[in-house]
Design a protein around this motif. Structure first.
Motif, PDB file in Angstrom:
ATOM      1  N   MET A 140     -98.774  34.091  -8.030  1.00 59.91           N
ATOM      2  CA  MET A 140     -98.966  35.481  -7.709  1.00 59.91           C
ATOM      3  C   MET A 140    -100.177  35.655  -6.786  1.00 59.91           C
ATOM      4  O   MET A 140    -100.190  36.559  -5.983  1.00 59.91           O
ATOM      5  CB  MET A 140     -99.135  36.319  -8.962  1.00 59.91           C
ATOM      6  N   TRP A 200     -99.226  35.868  -3.272  1.00 59.67           N
ATOM      7  CA  TRP A 200     -98.568  37.133  -2.919  1.00 59.67           C
ATOM      8  C   TRP A 200     -99.579  38.221  -2.586  1.00 59.67           C
ATOM      9  O   TRP A 200     -99.277  39.164  -1.882  1.00 59.67           O
ATOM     10  CB  TRP A 200     -97.702  37.632  -4.049  1.00 59.67           C
ATOM     11  N   THR A 201    -100.773  38.113  -3.121  1.00 63.53           N
ATOM     12  CA  THR A 201    -101.783  39.167  -2.945  1.00 63.53           C
ATOM     13  C   THR A 201    -102.861  38.782  -1.941  1.00 63.53           C
ATOM     14  O   THR A 201    -103.887  39.458  -1.867  1.00 63.53           O
ATOM     15  CB  THR A 201    -102.440  39.501  -4.292  1.00 63.53           C
ATOM     16  N   ASN A 243     -98.586  45.524 -14.245  1.00 63.32           N
ATOM     17  CA  ASN A 243     -98.394  46.566 -13.230  1.00 63.32           C
ATOM     18  C   ASN A 243     -99.641  46.733 -12.369  1.00 63.32           C
ATOM     19  O   ASN A 243     -99.544  46.891 -11.152  1.00 63.32           O
ATOM     20  CB  ASN A 243     -98.005  47.896 -13.882  1.00 63.32           C
ATOM     21  N   LEU A 248     -99.733  43.851  -9.932  1.00 59.58           N
ATOM     22  CA  LEU A 248     -98.670  43.906  -8.921  1.00 59.58           C
ATOM     23  C   LEU A 248     -98.949  44.941  -7.845  1.00 59.58           C
ATOM     24  O   LEU A 248     -98.366  44.883  -6.763  1.00 59.58           O
ATOM     25  CB  LEU A 248     -97.318  44.177  -9.581  1.00 59.58           C
ATOM     26  N   CYS A 257     -99.766  43.567  -4.431  1.00 53.55           N
ATOM     27  CA  CYS A 257     -98.701  42.948  -3.646  1.00 53.55           C
ATOM     28  C   CYS A 257     -97.900  44.078  -2.999  1.00 53.55           C
ATOM     29  O   CYS A 257     -97.178  44.800  -3.684  1.00 53.55           O
ATOM     30  CB  CYS A 257     -97.819  42.103  -4.559  1.00 53.55           C
ATOM     31  N   LEU A 295     -94.269  44.901  -3.940  1.00 52.10           N
ATOM     32  CA  LEU A 295     -93.986  45.252  -5.335  1.00 52.10           C
ATOM     33  C   LEU A 295     -94.640  46.565  -5.755  1.00 52.10           C
ATOM     34  O   LEU A 295     -94.282  47.141  -6.778  1.00 52.10           O
ATOM     35  CB  LEU A 295     -94.460  44.129  -6.265  1.00 52.10           C
ATOM     36  N   ARG A 296     -95.583  47.043  -4.962  1.00 51.11           N
ATOM     37  CA  ARG A 296     -96.317  48.271  -5.302  1.00 51.11           C
ATOM     38  C   ARG A 296     -95.392  49.443  -5.637  1.00 51.11           C
ATOM     39  O   ARG A 296     -95.652  50.167  -6.596  1.00 51.11           O
ATOM     40  CB  ARG A 296     -97.270  48.647  -4.166  1.00 51.11           C
ATOM     41  N   THR A 327     -94.438  49.633  -9.253  1.00 49.82           N
ATOM     42  CA  THR A 327     -95.498  49.924 -10.224  1.00 49.82           C
ATOM     43  C   THR A 327     -95.683  51.419 -10.435  1.00 49.82           C
ATOM     44  O   THR A 327     -96.230  51.826 -11.454  1.00 49.82           O
ATOM     45  CB  THR A 327     -96.839  49.298  -9.804  1.00 49.82           C
TER      46      THR A 327
END
Length: 106
Positions: free
Chosen positions: A1, A4-5, A52, A55, A58, A61-62, A65
């Protein structure tokens, strides 16, 4: 993860950060039972809410959330999170950090 960020969050297994856990007032039991997230303001959240929160860093994916606070969605995500947390050592891709501690008294 973390990839991803773009490195904007620091993802660590609880076993690797005992001093941080203690400073946050969290016990080993807390670390074994759920994920934790500390935001930029020092607010601590756990479980599905912590996932959440992480995420949100990212971009793709925001949008998902934003659904968490909606009635029914929070309860569903909390239930799914609890099921995954309780079965994490059985799921594909688990790591040694996911294993349950062995009972030393046996």
């Amino acid at each position: 993860m973390e990839s991803w960020t773009n490195g904007r969050i620091n993802l660590q297994p609880w076993q690797a950060v005992p001093d941080t856990m203690a400073a946050l007032g969290l016990t080993d039991e807390d670390g074994m039972t759920q994920a934790w997230f500390v935001d930029a303001n020092g607010r601590l959240t756990g479980g599905a809410e912590a996932i959440n929160q992480s995420l949100r860093y990212c971009w793709w994916l925001r949008p998902f959330t934003t659904l968490y606070p909606l009635p029914g969605i929070r309860q569903l995500q909390d239930w799914v999170y609890r099921w995954v947390a309780n079965n994490r050592y059985r799921l594909p891709g688990s790591t040694p950090q996911c294993e349950l501690p062995t009972n030393q008294d046996s």
